[in-house]
Design an enzyme around this catalytic site. Structure first.
Site, mmCIF file in Angstrom:
data_model
loop_
_atom_site.group_PDB
_atom_site.id
_atom_site.type_symbol
_atom_site.label_atom_id
_atom_site.label_comp_id
_atom_site.label_asym_id
_atom_site.label_seq_id
_atom_site.Cartn_x
_atom_site.Cartn_y
_atom_site.Cartn_z
ATOM 1 N N ARG A 17 146.068 42.842 -80.935
ATOM 2 C CA ARG A 17 147.493 43.153 -81.151
ATOM 3 C C ARG A 17 148.074 42.298 -82.280
ATOM 4 O O ARG A 17 148.391 42.800 -83.352
ATOM 5 C CB ARG A 17 148.266 42.948 -79.837
ATOM 6 C CG ARG A 17 149.676 43.508 -79.839
ATOM 7 C CD ARG A 17 150.696 42.662 -80.551
ATOM 8 N NE ARG A 17 150.796 41.302 -80.018
ATOM 9 C CZ ARG A 17 151.501 40.347 -80.609
ATOM 10 N NH1 ARG A 17 152.166 40.579 -81.728
ATOM 11 N NH2 ARG A 17 151.540 39.117 -80.094
ATOM 12 N N ASP A 18 148.173 40.999 -82.074
ATOM 13 C CA ASP A 18 148.825 40.153 -83.079
ATOM 14 C C ASP A 18 148.000 40.151 -84.364
ATOM 15 O O ASP A 18 148.555 40.057 -85.466
ATOM 16 C CB ASP A 18 148.960 38.723 -82.536
ATOM 17 C CG ASP A 18 150.095 37.943 -83.171
ATOM 18 O OD1 ASP A 18 150.667 38.436 -84.163
ATOM 19 O OD2 ASP A 18 150.412 36.841 -82.687
ATOM 20 N N HIS A 209 151.303 29.400 -78.386
ATOM 21 C CA HIS A 209 150.907 30.526 -79.265
ATOM 22 C C HIS A 209 151.110 30.026 -80.698
ATOM 23 O O HIS A 209 152.190 30.156 -81.263
ATOM 24 C CB HIS A 209 151.785 31.731 -78.924
ATOM 25 C CG HIS A 209 151.576 32.951 -79.758
ATOM 26 N ND1 HIS A 209 151.006 34.111 -79.269
ATOM 27 C CD2 HIS A 209 151.881 33.236 -81.042
ATOM 28 C CE1 HIS A 209 150.982 35.043 -80.210
ATOM 29 N NE2 HIS A 209 151.517 34.535 -81.305
ATOM 30 N N HIS A 211 150.374 29.978 -84.575
ATOM 31 C CA HIS A 211 149.782 30.518 -85.811
ATOM 32 C C HIS A 211 149.318 29.321 -86.642
ATOM 33 O O HIS A 211 149.826 28.206 -86.476
ATOM 34 C CB HIS A 211 150.806 31.398 -86.544
ATOM 35 C CG HIS A 211 151.005 32.728 -85.864
ATOM 36 N ND1 HIS A 211 150.458 33.897 -86.341
ATOM 37 C CD2 HIS A 211 151.640 33.055 -84.721
ATOM 38 C CE1 HIS A 211 150.780 34.892 -85.523
ATOM 39 N NE2 HIS A 211 151.496 34.409 -84.524
ATOM 40 N N CYS A 242 152.746 38.140 -88.515
ATOM 41 C CA CYS A 242 153.808 38.994 -87.994
ATOM 42 C C CYS A 242 154.410 39.733 -89.177
ATOM 43 O O CYS A 242 154.776 39.107 -90.172
ATOM 44 C CB CYS A 242 154.866 38.167 -87.277
ATOM 45 S SG CYS A 242 156.280 39.174 -86.763
ATOM 46 N N ASN A 251 146.744 33.868 -86.280
ATOM 47 C CA ASN A 251 146.794 32.991 -85.112
ATOM 48 C C ASN A 251 145.657 31.985 -85.213
ATOM 49 O O ASN A 251 144.669 32.201 -85.918
ATOM 50 C CB ASN A 251 146.546 33.798 -83.838
ATOM 51 C CG ASN A 251 147.740 34.603 -83.424
ATOM 52 O OD1 ASN A 251 147.921 35.719 -83.886
ATOM 53 N ND2 ASN A 251 148.553 34.036 -82.569
#
Ligand code: HMG
Ligand code: MG
Length: 295
Positions: A17-18, A209, A211, A242, A251
């Site tokens: 996803r990310d 989380h 990055h 993002c 990430n």
């Protein structure tokens, strides 16, 4: 719920996803499915596999229902998805997601750019989403973005993060993932943030989380471990970013997270070789796509 005194760490794999949401190239359905299946076979038990957002906003995540329908559903694996509103939640429930996530921000400008509403409006929008998900028996994770800085506003006060995190917990989220969206955190700023958050929120409800734009993600994980966090998000091969945070790089790579955790004696239940192979696979897919596009 993770035990913050123990040596067990929950790794949440967000690469599908990310990672893929930020790819300029359109990754075919088969490759997304193969990636997720390789990750689950490597022992990852929490995989953010999809995102039910507007395809006009994030075209890379179109086809999330097909992804959910095509993956091997390995028993014991939680396959989750982002759901910004009721429309997204209904799609995620229909697709059989095991968990969903609402995503807010500690920065007003980022909230507007990312989900087209203010922070307060986003919380009002999330409340019925969380309620409906819980009624359907589906747990909800809450994200707070820009916890260590915003691409538009710069520094963000830890209290602003705490405010959104508490609101998400109060509406029923079981876990809050603290997003260093643009990867500008350092161990010092991570400590300041966690000192404020941990005053009111137990460490087992928080996830890191990070990055890795500034190359500090592993150092931030170590600091957060020392302060009692036992849940971390990462993306295989360090994929990601993002689309509404220019300059945000990937990430923290799952391979690097595992190396850090295993070297410090933490258990994850994840097979490093399997994750490395999944990383090689997706890198090859992306490099083939780039070559095809250039030809
Ligand atoms: P909006 O335009 O204000 O929404 O977008 P709307 O309700 O006015 O609807 C407009 C159109 O979008 C309508 O279609 C809706 O049907 C459609 P039209 O009538 O024009 O054809 N629509 C949807 N379609 C599919 N699924 C939906 C959906 N909702 C509306 N769920 C919205 C508001 C939130 C939808 C939009 O801003 C959006 O999709 N944003 C997503 C942004 C995003 O995905 N960002 C990346 C994820 S966040 C992140 O990466 C950070 C994180 O990793 C943590 C960190 O690192 O910090 C989590
Ligand atoms: Mg992120």
């Amino acid at each position: 719920m993770p035990d913050t005194s123990g040596r067990r760490v929950k790794v949440v794999e967000v690469g599908p996803r990310d990672g893929l949401q930020n790819e300029k190239l359109s990754v075919p359905l088969g490759a997304k499915v193969e990636l997720i299946d390789r990750l689950s076979r490597a022992g990852l038990r929490f995989i953010e596999a999809a995102s039910f957002v507007s395809p006009k906003w994030v075209p890379q995540m179109a086809g999330s229902a097909e992804v959910m329908a095509s993956i091997e559903r390995r028993p014991g694996v939680c396959y989750s998805a982002l759901t910004p509103n009721l429309q997204g939640l209904d799609a995620a429930l229909a697709a059989g997601c095991d968990e969903v996530a609402v995503f807010g921000a500690a920065s007003e400008t980022f909230s507007q750019r990312n989900i087209n509403c203010s922070v307060a409006q986003s919380l009002d929008r999330f409340r019925p989403v969380v309620q409906k998900a819980l009624e359907a028996g589906v747990p909800v994770r809450g994200y707070v973005s820009c916890v260590l800085g915003c691409p538009y506003e710069g520094d963000i006060a830890p209290e602003a993060v705490l405010h959104v995190a508490q609101a998400l917990l109060a509406m029923g989220c079981h876990e809050i993932s603290l997003g260093d969206t643009i990867g500008r955190g350092t161990p010092e700023s991570t400590r300041e943030l966690l000192e404020v958050c941990l005053r009111d929120i137990p460490g087992e409800r928080l996830a890191g989380h990070f990055h890795d734009t500034g190359g500090m993600a592993q150092a931030n994980v170590c600091l957060a471990l020392d302060m009692g966090l036992r849940t971390f998000d990462s993306a295989v091969a360090g994929l990601g970013g993002c689309p509404y945070a220019e300059g945000a790089s990937g990430n923290l790579a799952t391979e690097k997270l595992l190396a850090t955790l295993h070297a410090r004696g933490y258990e994850t239940g994840v097979d490093m070789a399997g994750v490395q192979a999944a990383g090689r696979y997706i890198r090859q897919v992306l490099s083939d796509l780039r070559r095809q596009q250039a030809a």
